[in-house]
Write an enzyme that holds these catalytic residues in place. Sequence first.
Site, PDB file in Angstrom:
ATOM      1  N   ALA A 150       0.824  -1.208   0.000  1.00  0.00           N
ATOM      2  CA  ALA A 150       0.000   0.000   0.000  1.00  0.00           C
ATOM      3  C   ALA A 150       0.860   1.262   0.000  1.00  0.00           C
ATOM      4  CB  ALA A 150      -0.931  -0.005   1.207  1.00  0.00           C
ATOM      5  N   PRO A 151       0.355   2.365  -0.547  1.00  0.00           N
ATOM      6  CA  PRO A 151       1.121   3.614  -0.637  1.00  0.00           C
ATOM      7  C   PRO A 151       0.884   4.520   0.563  1.00  0.00           C
ATOM      8  CG  PRO A 151      -0.902   3.867  -1.841  1.00  0.00           C
ATOM      9  CD  PRO A 151      -0.944   2.474  -1.244  1.00  0.00           C
ATOM     10  N   TRP A 152       1.646   5.618   0.599  1.00  0.00           N
ATOM     11  CA  TRP A 152       1.515   6.549   1.720  1.00  0.00           C
ATOM     12  C   TRP A 152       0.471   7.632   1.490  1.00  0.00           C
ATOM     13  CZ3 TRP A 152       2.480  11.124  -0.537  1.00  0.00           C
ATOM     14  CH2 TRP A 152       3.466  11.215  -1.531  1.00  0.00           C
ATOM     15  N   LYS A 176       1.515  -4.878   3.530  1.00  0.00           N
ATOM     16  CA  LYS A 176       2.594  -4.038   4.031  1.00  0.00           C
ATOM     17  C   LYS A 176       2.253  -2.586   3.740  1.00  0.00           C
ATOM     18  CE  LYS A 176       6.354  -2.534   2.236  1.00  0.00           C
ATOM     19  NZ  LYS A 176       6.455  -1.218   2.920  1.00  0.00           N
ATOM     20  N   PRO A 177       1.955  -1.788   4.784  1.00  0.00           N
ATOM     21  CA  PRO A 177       1.714  -0.364   4.553  1.00  0.00           C
ATOM     22  C   PRO A 177       3.019   0.360   4.260  1.00  0.00           C
ATOM     23  CG  PRO A 177       1.676  -0.842   6.899  1.00  0.00           C
ATOM     24  CD  PRO A 177       1.809  -2.164   6.198  1.00  0.00           C
ATOM     25  N   THR A 230       8.399   1.228  -9.222  1.00  0.00           N
ATOM     26  CA  THR A 230       8.214   0.140  -8.267  1.00  0.00           C
ATOM     27  C   THR A 230       7.427  -0.992  -8.901  1.00  0.00           C
ATOM     28  OG1 THR A 230       8.203   1.763  -6.471  1.00  0.00           O
ATOM     29  CG2 THR A 230       7.399  -0.445  -5.957  1.00  0.00           C
ATOM     30  N   GLU A 248      -1.608  -0.648  -9.713  1.00  0.00           N
ATOM     31  CA  GLU A 248      -2.194   0.683  -9.907  1.00  0.00           C
ATOM     32  C   GLU A 248      -1.062   1.661  -9.661  1.00  0.00           C
ATOM     33  OE1 GLU A 248      -2.946   3.983  -9.098  1.00  0.00           O
ATOM     34  OE2 GLU A 248      -4.731   3.782  -7.848  1.00  0.00           O
ATOM     35  N   CYS A 282      -2.639   9.847  -7.790  1.00  0.00           N
ATOM     36  CA  CYS A 282      -2.338   9.399  -9.155  1.00  0.00           C
ATOM     37  C   CYS A 282      -3.400   9.836 -10.152  1.00  0.00           C
ATOM     38  CB  CYS A 282      -2.192   7.880  -9.194  1.00  0.00           C
ATOM     39  SG  CYS A 282      -0.823   7.257  -8.215  1.00  0.00           S
ATOM     40  N   GLU A 381       5.130  12.726 -13.692  1.00  0.00           N
ATOM     41  CA  GLU A 381       4.252  12.875 -12.529  1.00  0.00           C
ATOM     42  C   GLU A 381       4.938  13.714 -11.456  1.00  0.00           C
ATOM     43  OE1 GLU A 381       1.129  10.017 -10.235  1.00  0.00           O
ATOM     44  OE2 GLU A 381       3.169   9.247 -10.398  1.00  0.00           O
TER      45      GLU A 381
END
Length: 477
Positions: A150-152, A176-177, A230, A248, A282, A381
């Site tokens: 998961a992303p921040w 995993k955060p 990543t 994603e 995103c 981005e």
Amino acid sequence: MDYKLWIDGNWTDGKGTARLPVENPATGETIDEVVNACEADVNDAVEAAKKAFYDGRWSGKTPGERSAVLGKMADLIEARSEELARIESEDTGKPYEYLCCGVDFPFGIDNLRFFASAARDTSGNHAGEYAEGFSSIYRREPCGVTAGIAPWNYPFLMAMWKIGAPLAAGCTSVIKPASLTPRTTLLLGEIAKEAGLPDGVLNVISGNVGHHLTAHPDVRMVSLTGATETGKAIMRTAADTIKRVHLELGGKAPALVFEDADAGLVAEKLIVGGYVNTGQDCTAATRVIVHKSRLAEVTDAIVAAAEKVKVGMPFDKETEMGPLISADQREKVIGFVERAKQAGAKILTGGKIPAAFDKGYFYEPTVITNVSQDAEVVQDEIFGPVLVIQSFDDEAQALAMGNDVVYGLASSIFTNDVSRAMRLSAKLEFGTVWINDHTPLSSETPHGGFKQSGFGKDLSAEAVGDYLVTKHVMIAL
């Protein structure tokens, strides 16, 4: 609270000794620390998930039983939503009111309730006679142990996507955060257990162990929300054991504004679309591509609206935009803007650190124009509160400019011409196309990208289907 790892239904110190600091991006101060898991911890978590999958304690439950547990989990999260939103506001710098009462927690809870219902969807399972003398059964079965990375930028919300869909499908999970924002996800393990989830079905580990998790041979599928680079690394790692991969990734969303659009509506929607979560999204509306006949009017409306955005501390009820996540992220955004200026871009508003904040990682809502199509700020981005305004001559040019990036996650069209909207929505190479808006999502509709924004869908029944494998059983009559 002493945050540990959640493995096999219990808090554990882990087998390593390292800890990771958790920083409040609104103040720059360290507010907590969590376990930096090691490879042995990953092995323990995956082993727990593997055992829980193969003994049927979750995959063997009826769809109705799985649905009931996920629904109870949603109820328990809702009961603790103020506490969890406060923790997440400290970790991310997001406005507390936005988290608790606006989007992230209400929407995330709704997502989990949808997945609870989707657990009972039997579409895809059917039987019939397709060859003489044989009867066939098609079964859709859970794929096994899944890993969620998961992303921040949306810690709680992305955890709901990484947990809800695989558990609805009957899989077990290790999530995993992100190391910058781990705390709300770590708490989900004990909430799930209270809801009745069997031990080992959901495991939560913090730390810099993404590679060990995605490379583990017993993990059957990896789901990442994160940077495109990543995602490429995970695909390379997954190839060694032929894992399923659900990605994603980054985005560079265009908003095509036609001559019949309402300038006030455009500004209203794109200020939200561009600056929500301080632009760290995103799907953010980063490229505003306007018909040349309306360029001045639309630009003026966007600049005026940007200058009214209330930048402030997360627990101030008037705050509309908080800080960037870290010093590094702010430096990255500053670099984009400064290089654009050096290349001849014009900064219409913003473009600097607000004078009112001597701590934290704040940055002004920024609008840039006078850039070429191949400019860095158009192609790459930024992941910050920066809108770039361009112009076009006709529909064909607008479409070409919109599609001319490596990303394909989200886009929008502002027009009152229904035929144009339908025509262009079919030609834009993006997983989502909004018409006269930018950013809304629903639990029932799929979300995911094209091109280097990845593949696979979050939300909707399609998300659950991504975690299922189809088996054909053929019976001689």
